[in-house]
Write a protein that holds these residues in place. Sequence first.
Motif, PDB file in Angstrom:
ATOM      1  N   ALA A  52      55.744  46.646   1.675  1.00 27.48           N
ATOM      2  CA  ALA A  52      54.730  46.720   2.728  1.00 27.48           C
ATOM      3  C   ALA A  52      55.351  46.803   4.118  1.00 27.48           C
ATOM      4  N   GLY A  53      56.642  46.528   4.225  1.00 27.40           N
ATOM      5  CA  GLY A  53      57.329  46.643   5.505  1.00 27.40           C
ATOM      6  C   GLY A  53      56.925  45.616   6.530  1.00 27.40           C
ATOM      7  N   ARG A  54      56.426  44.447   6.098  1.00 27.75           N
ATOM      8  CA  ARG A  54      56.008  43.428   7.066  1.00 27.75           C
ATOM      9  C   ARG A  54      57.212  42.900   7.836  1.00 27.75           C
ATOM     10  N   ALA A  55      57.065  42.845   9.159  1.00 24.91           N
ATOM     11  CA  ALA A  55      58.200  42.560  10.037  1.00 24.91           C
ATOM     12  C   ALA A  55      58.818  41.195   9.762  1.00 24.91           C
ATOM     13  N   TYR A  56      57.992  40.201   9.415  1.00 26.10           N
ATOM     14  CA  TYR A  56      58.533  38.859   9.215  1.00 26.10           C
ATOM     15  C   TYR A  56      59.272  38.726   7.882  1.00 26.10           C
ATOM     16  N   ARG A  57      59.200  39.784   7.038  1.00 22.94           N
ATOM     17  CA  ARG A  57      59.715  39.661   5.677  1.00 22.94           C
ATOM     18  C   ARG A  57      60.750  40.722   5.316  1.00 22.94           C
ATOM     19  N   HIS A  58      60.606  41.919   5.864  1.00 20.27           N
ATOM     20  CA  HIS A  58      61.410  43.065   5.429  1.00 20.27           C
ATOM     21  C   HIS A  58      62.761  43.073   6.133  1.00 20.27           C
ATOM     22  N   GLY A  59      63.828  42.979   5.343  1.00 20.26           N
ATOM     23  CA  GLY A  59      65.166  42.956   5.904  1.00 20.26           C
ATOM     24  C   GLY A  59      65.880  44.288   5.858  1.00 20.26           C
ATOM     25  N   GLY A  60      65.219  45.326   5.345  1.00 19.36           N
ATOM     26  CA  GLY A  60      65.826  46.642   5.250  1.00 19.36           C
ATOM     27  C   GLY A  60      65.753  47.173   3.836  1.00 19.36           C
ATOM     28  N   PRO A  61      66.219  48.395   3.611  1.00 18.15           N
ATOM     29  CA  PRO A  61      66.121  49.019   2.282  1.00 18.15           C
ATOM     30  C   PRO A  61      66.766  48.197   1.176  1.00 18.15           C
ATOM     31  N   ASN A  62      67.829  47.461   1.497  1.00 17.93           N
ATOM     32  CA  ASN A  62      68.478  46.606   0.502  1.00 17.93           C
ATOM     33  C   ASN A  62      68.207  45.123   0.738  1.00 17.93           C
ATOM     34  N   GLY A  63      67.399  44.833   1.743  1.00 18.47           N
ATOM     35  CA  GLY A  63      67.050  43.451   2.051  1.00 18.47           C
ATOM     36  C   GLY A  63      68.002  42.772   3.010  1.00 18.47           C
ATOM     37  N   HIS A  64      69.273  43.207   3.059  1.00 17.06           N
ATOM     38  CA  HIS A  64      70.250  42.475   3.866  1.00 17.06           C
ATOM     39  C   HIS A  64      70.707  43.230   5.109  1.00 17.06           C
ATOM     40  N   GLU A  65      70.077  44.342   5.441  1.00 20.11           N
ATOM     41  CA  GLU A  65      70.512  45.101   6.619  1.00 20.11           C
ATOM     42  C   GLU A  65      70.357  44.292   7.906  1.00 20.11           C
ATOM     43  N   LEU A  66      69.250  43.577   8.059  1.00 18.35           N
ATOM     44  CA  LEU A  66      69.060  42.788   9.279  1.00 18.35           C
ATOM     45  C   LEU A  66      70.024  41.604   9.349  1.00 18.35           C
ATOM     46  N   PRO A  67      70.212  40.825   8.267  1.00 20.44           N
ATOM     47  CA  PRO A  67      71.243  39.779   8.320  1.00 20.44           C
ATOM     48  C   PRO A  67      72.633  40.313   8.669  1.00 20.44           C
ATOM     49  N   VAL A  68      72.990  41.490   8.142  1.00 22.20           N
ATOM     50  CA  VAL A  68      74.295  42.068   8.472  1.00 22.20           C
ATOM     51  C   VAL A  68      74.354  42.457   9.945  1.00 22.20           C
ATOM     52  N   ALA A  69      73.241  42.950  10.496  1.00 19.13           N
ATOM     53  CA  ALA A  69      73.206  43.289  11.924  1.00 19.13           C
ATOM     54  C   ALA A  69      73.428  42.038  12.778  1.00 19.13           C
TER      55      ALA A  69
END
Length: 321
Positions: free
Chosen positions: A223-240
């Motif tokens: 669903a791409g919800r901002a509070y939940r979606h971390g990227g296509p693999n889930g970890h793109e935002l944590p890596v950023a």
Amino acid sequence: MTERTLAPGPVLTRADSALRELGAALRDGGYRFTTVTPATHERVNRRPENAWANDPRGVFGWSRPFTDETLSPEIITLMDAAGIRERHRDGWRSLVRFSTYDDEVFVHSAFPTAAADAVFLGPDTYRMADAAVAHVEACRRQVRRAVDIGCGTAAGAVVVAKRLPGAEILAVDINPTALRYAQVNAALAGTGGVRVRHSNLLDDVDGDIDLMISNPPFMIDPAGRAYRHGGPNGHELPVAIIDVAARRLAPGGSLVLFAGTGVVGGEHLFRRAAAARLAGTDLSWTYREVDPDVYGEELDGPAYAHAERIAVVVLTATRAG
């Protein structure tokens, strides 16, 4: 229960001042609620006896509909002043929840958190805050400046500020609703050192940081919800966020990052991605699994059809002093 005086804080709108007063009234009345995962919340609310709320926890914790007789007139007056009471069939429903942690009360979005700008506080918030507090209490160097990246409710910023009197604590997010609730929560807790501001990661924050804490979105959310979606693999935002820490941590500064990962063939996909990023930096780091099996219902969907389990982890990275 000792009543706590509302400390001076940032200037709030009339509605947000009422929201702050409502949180204080609940807290001073002994309100306690620990927010569970959405799957557990839904299961508990499906029980026939839980169709309607019969106390403040049912209204403000479980997000159940209620009637005029469920709450005191004072609480209803504050709800109306805050604009958070809406019609629901033959009764009413609160548009927000209140959860408790570290003797504080935090406002966040009502269940279900389906809106694009939903602000969630739950088990991962408690885990992240626990990790941040443990790090602060074990830290042997002075922390003058800290930031909670993707702060949501600012629960992390608040509990860190309580343990770092005199420090500047920034709570940053890109979600206007999160920034609104963060401001209310910081004022409610009386943590004057917390400064809430809009920023995409640290794009709008200058200078080095002594401590970064974060519980970013880490799921693959169709669903791409901002509070939940971390990227296509889930970890793109944590890596950023790891990349930001590599650029912005002060000498001796640390990142405490709470995240999650799909586990495939016994391998943590986030750990592999994090290790590749950290290999070219001067940061020393540790990585530990906090819970080996969470959000198991997600394994039924296509987003996690490749995974054998989903784990939550804490990564700590520190720059040499």
